[in-house]
Scaffold this active site. Structure first.
Site, PDB file in Angstrom:
ATOM      1  N   LYS A 191       0.739  -1.160  -0.068  1.00  0.00           N
ATOM      2  CA  LYS A 191      -0.003  -0.108  -0.060  1.00  0.00           C
ATOM      3  C   LYS A 191       0.862   1.409   0.090  1.00  0.00           C
ATOM      4  O   LYS A 191       0.606   2.326  -0.738  1.00  0.00           O
ATOM      5  CB  LYS A 191      -1.014  -0.037   1.226  1.00  0.00           C
ATOM      6  N   ARG A 204     -10.250   1.216   8.002  1.00  0.00           N
ATOM      7  CA  ARG A 204      -9.601  -0.227   8.138  1.00  0.00           C
ATOM      8  C   ARG A 204     -10.902  -0.814   8.687  1.00  0.00           C
ATOM      9  O   ARG A 204     -10.754  -2.060   9.080  1.00  0.00           O
ATOM     10  CB  ARG A 204      -8.773  -0.003   9.218  1.00  0.00           C
ATOM     11  N   ARG A 249      11.914  -8.862   5.294  1.00  0.00           N
ATOM     12  CA  ARG A 249      12.339  -7.461   5.349  1.00  0.00           C
ATOM     13  C   ARG A 249      13.620  -7.001   6.331  1.00  0.00           C
ATOM     14  O   ARG A 249      13.142  -7.248   7.509  1.00  0.00           O
ATOM     15  CB  ARG A 249      11.172  -6.422   5.350  1.00  0.00           C
ATOM     16  N   ARG A 254      11.488  -4.633  11.627  1.00  0.00           N
ATOM     17  CA  ARG A 254      10.437  -3.774  12.174  1.00  0.00           C
ATOM     18  C   ARG A 254       9.767  -4.436  13.203  1.00  0.00           C
ATOM     19  O   ARG A 254       9.583  -5.694  12.908  1.00  0.00           O
ATOM     20  CB  ARG A 254       9.640  -3.208  11.111  1.00  0.00           C
ATOM     21  N   ARG A 311      -1.739  -9.463  12.006  1.00  0.00           N
ATOM     22  CA  ARG A 311      -2.097  -8.675  11.339  1.00  0.00           C
ATOM     23  C   ARG A 311      -3.093  -8.974  10.102  1.00  0.00           C
ATOM     24  O   ARG A 311      -3.997  -8.288   9.863  1.00  0.00           O
ATOM     25  CB  ARG A 311      -1.314  -7.675  10.574  1.00  0.00           C
TER      26      ARG A 311
HETATM   27  P1  AMP Z   1       0.078   0.426   8.366  1.00  0.00           P
HETATM   28  O1  AMP Z   1       1.251   1.380   7.866  1.00  0.00           O
HETATM   29  O2  AMP Z   1      -1.026   1.083   7.499  1.00  0.00           O
HETATM   30  O3  AMP Z   1       0.247  -0.744   7.810  1.00  0.00           O
HETATM   31  O4  AMP Z   1      -0.230   0.817  10.113  1.00  0.00           O
HETATM   32  C1  AMP Z   1       0.584   0.076  11.000  1.00  0.00           C
HETATM   33  C2  AMP Z   1      -0.324   0.096  12.254  1.00  0.00           C
HETATM   34  O5  AMP Z   1      -0.882   1.158  12.564  1.00  0.00           O
HETATM   35  C3  AMP Z   1      -1.470  -0.829  12.169  1.00  0.00           C
HETATM   36  O6  AMP Z   1      -0.936  -2.326  12.199  1.00  0.00           O
HETATM   37  C4  AMP Z   1      -2.504  -0.520  13.155  1.00  0.00           C
HETATM   38  O7  AMP Z   1      -1.575  -1.048  14.461  1.00  0.00           O
HETATM   39  C5  AMP Z   1      -2.255   1.060  12.937  1.00  0.00           C
HETATM   40  N1  AMP Z   1      -3.348   1.577  12.086  1.00  0.00           N
HETATM   41  C6  AMP Z   1      -2.793   2.143  10.986  1.00  0.00           C
HETATM   42  N2  AMP Z   1      -3.995   2.726  10.447  1.00  0.00           N
HETATM   43  C7  AMP Z   1      -4.971   2.411  11.322  1.00  0.00           C
HETATM   44  C8  AMP Z   1      -6.472   2.638  11.215  1.00  0.00           C
HETATM   45  N3  AMP Z   1      -7.089   3.038  10.149  1.00  0.00           N
HETATM   46  N4  AMP Z   1      -6.942   2.083  12.131  1.00  0.00           N
HETATM   47  C9  AMP Z   1      -6.562   1.606  13.245  1.00  0.00           C
HETATM   48  N5  AMP Z   1      -5.378   1.264  13.531  1.00  0.00           N
HETATM   49  C10 AMP Z   1      -4.424   1.656  12.415  1.00  0.00           C
END
Ligand code: AMP
Length: 215
Positions: A13, A88, A127, A160, A171
């Protein structure tokens, strides 16, 4: 272009969002980036979010919705936008609808990146990142010349915390439980574009642009 990008963790993404943002010159709003900045700055909000993020869980809706709405108030979304990682779940999707309704705009398309779970797991668990120059390697593909060491500056590579196998699987489960219902929701609304995310970043980007340009 008023777009939302959804997909399981490690579907690419972030990479696609940066390419789409540059191609259409639109605002890119990444909820993950906003949260990571709060964690790095050790704000109260960042401290509240960090545990959820490390466990691979979604941070609570009230926290993320306020955070995204605040960011949107100070972002130029007039020229178009791409939401990456938000919404989400259905509660967030409704909050976004309300926000856009208030601004008098509607979504054009929702891009859904998908591929097999084993591809997603290998991307994440392989990664490794250089803490000095941020180069991203993958031990299953783009490996460094010397295991665990950055080719450019010799620094020890790191993983990470949310790329550990257990967290990645968690996840993926969360995606299935909470985010997958959005796929159906946006499909019924006639907004969904299915994109196969198993290829190289350039292949996936070409597929996205060709679908979007077809209208
Ligand atoms: P991402 O970089 O989008 O994969 O987000 C990393 C982490 O941030 C996720 O695993 C969640 O813990 C948190 N996160 C990001 N976006 C959201 C969202 N829209 N709602 C809830 N948690 C989020």
């Amino acid at each position: 272009m008023r777009l939302v990008l959804i997909g399981p963790p490690n579907a690419g993404k972030g990479t696609q969002a940066r390419k789409i943002e540059a191609h259409y010159d639109i605002a890119h709003v990444s909820s993950g980036d906003i949260l990571r900045k709060h964690v790095a700055d050790a704000t109260v909000l960042g401290q509240r979010a960090q545990g959820y993020m490390d466990r691979g869980e979604l941070v609570p809706d009230d926290l993320i919705i306020d955070l995204v709405n605040d960011t949107l108030e100070s972002t130029d979304i007039e020229k178009g936008f791409l939401f990456d990682g938000y919404p989400r779940n259905p509660v967030q999707a409704e909050a976004l609808d309300d926000f856009l309704l208030e601004k008098g705009v509607t979504l054009d398309k929702v891009i859904y990146l998908h591929t097999d779970d084993d591809v997603l797991i290998r991307r994440a668990t392989g990664r490794r990142i250089c803490p000095i120059c941020s180069t991203v390697y993958n031990i299953f593909g783009f490996a460094p010349k010397v295991e665990g060491v950055c080719d450019r500056d010799g620094a020890q590579l790191i993983q990470r915390s949310d790329d550990k196998e257990e967290t990645v699987k968690r996840r993926l489960e969360i995606f299935e439980e909470q985010t997958a219902p959005l796929v159906e929701f946006y499909e019924l609304a006639g907004l969904l574009l299915h994109i196969d995310a198993s290829g190289t970043p350039d292949d996936v980007f070409d597929a996205v642009i060709s679908e979007l340009d077809q209208g």
